[in-house]
Design an enzyme around this catalytic site. Structure first.
Site: not given
Ligand SMILES: NC(=O)c1ccc[n+]([C@@H]2O[C@H](COP(=O)([O-])OP(=O)(O)OC[C@H]3O[C@@H](n4cnc5c(N)ncnc54)[C@H](O)[C@@H]3O)[C@@H](O)[C@H]2O)c1
Ligand SMILES: O=c1ccn([C@@H]2O[C@H](COP(=O)(O)OP(=O)(O)O[C@H]3OC[C@](O)(CO)[C@H]3O)[C@@H](O)[C@H]2O)c(=O)[nH]1
Length: 390
Positions: A186, A338
């Site tokens: 990713y 991680d």
């Molecule tokens: N939430 C966070 O903390 C976080 C952290 C880092 C990066 N991001 C980035 O932010 C963006 C949004 O994240 P989110 O948390 O809202 O995730 P999310 O999974 O809730 O939202 C993503 C949305 O994209 C849609 N989608 C995926 N593939 C698609 C496709 N081929 N065509 C149409 N729709 C499609 C999904 O149906 C979903 O509704 C992502 O790019 C993610 O990588 C989020």
């Molecule tokens: O039941 C659980 C689930 C997760 N963990 C640990 O928690 C840490 C955070 O996990 P998570 O929120 O799933 O994701 P990450 O922070 O690792 O990655 C996200 O960060 C941004 C984004 O790009 C999009 O949301 C995504 O990649 C992690 O250490 C898990 O191992 C747990 O202990 N128990």
């Protein structure tokens, strides 16, 4: 709040209403961004997604709603739909949120992950560039990977030096594990699409902004397994721990819960995105960390705090053994790895947009877990009772 018609940007210029093509609008971040744009601005949203459950409350309702006529939902998969270019062409700006972004998928569905985060984003970048349309693309804090400090000996005093762990957009390297650790599929795909967008800006004049979210959390994040998502699904940590609390099960700490994260409240983060949208002169050409450096915890501390907060908002005592340790192999399978620590440097976003996060971790967990309890507690109770009866 009513949509305001006379908005000004940070430099005092009037902001004219514009049309935004928001791809991934039906997800967690998209649903909050749609809500913000519709309730507080005069802008129009062309919401693109394969799902719309999280924005149903904005799509349905009487014509008297203040945002009636300012949101259209287009159910399409950007992988293979020729309508995408038309939607980008008739918008002033595209915000691309679409992605597979749940860690449980990175090592178990690496091909889907790479296609979703790189290949599927290519036409979006191309159409924006060819049609001279502005693009705000969502990347991730995961592009930083591991910190430099994590490679120092455990007892090295340099580990305490912020220079070895604070993540800066313009100077920090991107440090991923080996290829067989497919967790990094990713981060690597996100990094390459960032580089492509940057190159489109440099060579073809694409007006872009790249957002690197640092663990944005809040209501509507992911799903509760067996309730509004698959029973065997593994969402991100907020929803995993919420699910455990709702079911009165121990919270699972992967590899001891020692990794550290900074969590930012979704409503604070959305303020930052709105500033980017409405201040192109200050946002174009920039990569922005968006996080809350003051909300750092280990995953273990997060579990402990969520347990306390949930007890407060639900009125239920916590269970006798609130946490249990599990190995990452058991929890995520082969190839998991991680990020050790993620603290965003805030200099660039602060200088360009004057943005700072406001909400403490305790407060954001209190409002989020109140929502989780109100939304899911009854459904979980019924599903548990049904399972016991059968
Ligand atoms: N939430 C966070 O903390 C976080 C952290 C880092 C990066 N991001 C980035 O932010 C963006 C949004 O994240 P989110 O948390 O809202 O995730 P999310 O999974 O809730 O939202 C993503 C949305 O994209 C849609 N989608 C995926 N593939 C698609 C496709 N081929 N065509 C149409 N729709 C499609 C999904 O149906 C979903 O509704 C992502 O790019 C993610 O990588 C989020
Ligand atoms: O039941 C659980 C689930 C997760 N963990 C640990 O928690 C840490 C955070 O996990 P998570 O929120 O799933 O994701 P990450 O922070 O690792 O990655 C996200 O960060 C941004 C984004 O790009 C999009 O949301 C995504 O990649 C992690 O250490 C898990 O191992 C747990 O202990 N128990």
């Amino acid at each position: 709040m009513a949509a305001s018609s006379a908005r000004v940007d940070l430099d005092g210029n009037t902001i004219n209403p514009f049309t935004i093509c928001m791809i991934g609008a039906g997800g967690f971040i998209g649903s909050h961004l749609c809500e913000k744009l519709l309730t507080e601005t005069p802008h129009t949203v062309l919401a693109v997604d394969v799902y719309n459950d999280k924005i149903k409350h904005l799509l349905e309702g009487p014509d008297s709603l203040p945002w009636a006529g300012r949101i259209q939902f287009h159910r399409l998969n950007i992988k293979n739909d020729s309508r995408l270019e038309g939607l980008i062409k008739c918008s002033d700006l595209t915000v691309n949120l679409a992605a597979i972004c749940t860690p449980a998928d990175y090592n178990t569905r690496p091909l889907d992950t790479i296609y979703s985060n790189f290949i599927d984003a290519l036409p979006v970048v191309k159409y924006c560039s060819e049609n001279n349309k502005r693009l705000i693309h969502f990347s991730t804090c995961e592009v930083y990977g591991k910190t430099i400090g994590s490679y120092l000996p455990q007892d090295s005093p340099l580990r305490q030096d912020p220079a070895y762990y604070i993540l800066k957009e313009d100077t920090s390297p991107c440090i991923f594990g080996p290829i067989e650790k497919q967790r990094w599929s990713y981060a690597c795909a996100k990094q390459l699409i960032e580089r492509l967008i940057y190159a489109e800006g440099a060579e073809n004049g694409l007006e872009f902004t790249i957002v690197r979210p640092f663990n944005w959390i809040g209501p509507r994040m992911d799903f509760i397994p067996g309730i509004d998502g698959p029973s065997e699904g593994v969402p991100r940590v907020l929803a995993c721990f919420s699910n455990n609390l709702l079911r009165r099960e121990p919270l699972k700490l992967v590899d001891g819960g020692e990794s550290q994260r900074t969590f930012v409240y979704i409503k604070d983060a959305i303020e930052a995105v709105l500033l980017m949208i409405e201040n192109p002169a200050r946002a174009n050409g920039h990569i922005f960390n968006v996080g809350n450096p003051n909300n750092e915890v280990t995953v273990r501390q997060l579990a402990e705090m969520m347990t306390k907060v949930y007890s407060k908002v639900s009125g239920e005592d916590s269970i006798e053994t609130p946490t249990v340790d599990v190995s990452s192999k058991e929890f995520y399978g082969e190839g998991y790895d991680d990020s050790d620590k993620r603290i965003p440097d805030m200099t660039i976003i602060n200088k360009q947009l004057g943005w700072d996060p406001k909400t403490s971790l305790w407060d954001l967990l209190e409002s989020t877990l109140t929502y989780q309890h109100r939304t899911y507690a009854e459904a979980v109770k019924q599903s548990v009772a049904k399972a016991v009866a059968s």
